[in-house]
Design a protein around this motif. Structure first.
Motif, short mmCIF file in Angstrom:
data_model
loop_
_atom_site.label_atom_id
_atom_site.label_comp_id
_atom_site.label_asym_id
_atom_site.label_seq_id
_atom_site.Cartn_x
_atom_site.Cartn_y
_atom_site.Cartn_z
N GLN A 280 0.83 -1.20 0.00
CA GLN A 280 0.00 0.00 0.00
C GLN A 280 0.87 1.26 0.00
O GLN A 280 0.58 2.24 -0.68
CB GLN A 280 -0.92 0.01 1.22
N ASN A 281 1.94 1.24 0.78
CA ASN A 281 2.83 2.38 0.85
C ASN A 281 3.49 2.65 -0.50
O ASN A 281 3.59 3.80 -0.94
CB ASN A 281 3.89 2.15 1.93
N MET B 137 1.03 4.26 -2.83
CA MET B 137 0.85 5.68 -2.56
C MET B 137 2.03 6.49 -3.08
O MET B 137 1.86 7.56 -3.67
CB MET B 137 0.64 5.93 -1.07
N CYS C 160 -4.44 8.23 -4.29
CA CYS C 160 -3.99 8.18 -2.89
C CYS C 160 -5.16 7.92 -1.96
O CYS C 160 -5.02 7.18 -0.97
CB CYS C 160 -3.25 9.46 -2.52
N VAL D 166 -5.98 4.23 -2.10
CA VAL D 166 -5.02 3.49 -1.27
C VAL D 166 -5.39 3.64 0.20
O VAL D 166 -5.39 2.66 0.95
CB VAL D 166 -3.58 3.99 -1.52
N ALA D 167 -5.74 4.84 0.60
CA ALA D 167 -6.11 5.10 2.00
C ALA D 167 -7.37 4.34 2.40
O ALA D 167 -7.44 3.77 3.50
CB ALA D 167 -6.29 6.60 2.22
N THR E 277 -6.44 0.76 2.80
CA THR E 277 -5.70 0.59 4.05
C THR E 277 -6.66 0.61 5.24
O THR E 277 -6.51 -0.20 6.17
CB THR E 277 -4.64 1.70 4.20
N HIS F 223 2.46 5.32 7.40
CA HIS F 223 1.50 5.06 6.31
C HIS F 223 0.08 5.37 6.78
O HIS F 223 -0.70 5.99 6.04
CB HIS F 223 1.61 3.62 5.83
N ARG G 205 -0.30 9.15 6.65
CA ARG G 205 -0.53 9.66 5.29
C ARG G 205 -1.95 9.37 4.83
O ARG G 205 -2.62 10.22 4.26
CB ARG G 205 0.46 9.03 4.31
N CYS G 206 -2.38 8.15 5.09
CA CYS G 206 -3.73 7.75 4.67
C CYS G 206 -4.79 8.60 5.37
O CYS G 206 -5.76 9.04 4.74
CB CYS G 206 -3.96 6.27 4.96
N THR G 207 -4.61 8.83 6.66
CA THR G 207 -5.56 9.65 7.41
C THR G 207 -5.65 11.05 6.81
O THR G 207 -6.75 11.60 6.65
CB THR G 207 -5.15 9.72 8.90
N LEU H 247 -7.67 10.91 3.60
CA LEU H 247 -9.09 10.66 3.88
C LEU H 247 -9.77 11.92 4.42
O LEU H 247 -10.90 12.24 4.02
CB LEU H 247 -9.23 9.49 4.85
#
Length: 172
Positions: free
Chosen positions: A13-14, A17, A40, A43-44, A47, A76, A79-81, A84
């Motif tokens: 996943q990383n 992204m 992105c 991906v988030a 995740t 990771h 970044r995802c947070t 989102l």
């Protein structure tokens, strides 16, 4: 989902992204930036789904997640947070924040990530309340905040200047 299976998935996943985020550069066309943010966010979301399955498993305790969490997992999730929140996917972001809470002080990086998330939420809230910007992808400041980890070092500077990829991103 077994915690032993989460590490390779998060690595994948990383990488996904990282492949997309270089198109967040202000030098990229707006369509490319929009697609990069979309990728992105996908991906988030993926995740968040993985973490939900992992944390929802009856065989996984909070302690197990905290002990098995790596710095890569924490950054990771951070970044995802950010992505989102940037797109208003608050339920998925909450899953990742709950994972941060579960990891807690087991990793020092979670405190810094949490502070940046709180700062980012304030920035978005301010913009929504004052209606300064309606299209976040056109807001260079928010784009810089959502991609804050792209600052690799003081010597390399922003990815937008080619620090991460070595590419020469300039008007020339």
């Amino acid at each position: 989902l077994d915690l032993r299976a989460i590490a390779p998935m998060i690595y994948l996943q990383n990488v996904r992204m990282m492949l997309h985020r270089h198109n967040l550069s202000p030098l990229c066309r707006p369509e490319a930036r929009y697609r990069a943010v979309e990728a992105c966010v996908k991906v988030a979301l993926s995740t968040a789904q993985l973490m939900s399955r992992c944390m929802g498993s009856s065989s996984v305790s909070r302690y197990d997640l905290a002990v098995s969490a790596t710095t890569l997992l924490c950054t990771h999730l951070w970044r995802c947070t950010l992505f989102l929140l940037f797109r208003g996917e608050y339920e998925a972001a909450l899953i990742l924040v709950q994972a941060f809470f579960t990891i807690g002080s087991a990793r020092n990086v979670t405190a810094d990530c949490g502070r940046h998330i709180a700062f980012f939420i304030r920035c978005i809230t301010d913009r929504l309340q004052t209606r300064v910007v309606t299209d976040f992808e056109q807001d260079e400041e928010l784009m810089a905040y959502v991609s804050a980890d792209l600052q690799s070092s003081a010597a390399n500077g922003w990815i937008w200047q080619g620090g991460e990829t070595g590419a020469r991103l300039s008007d020339n």
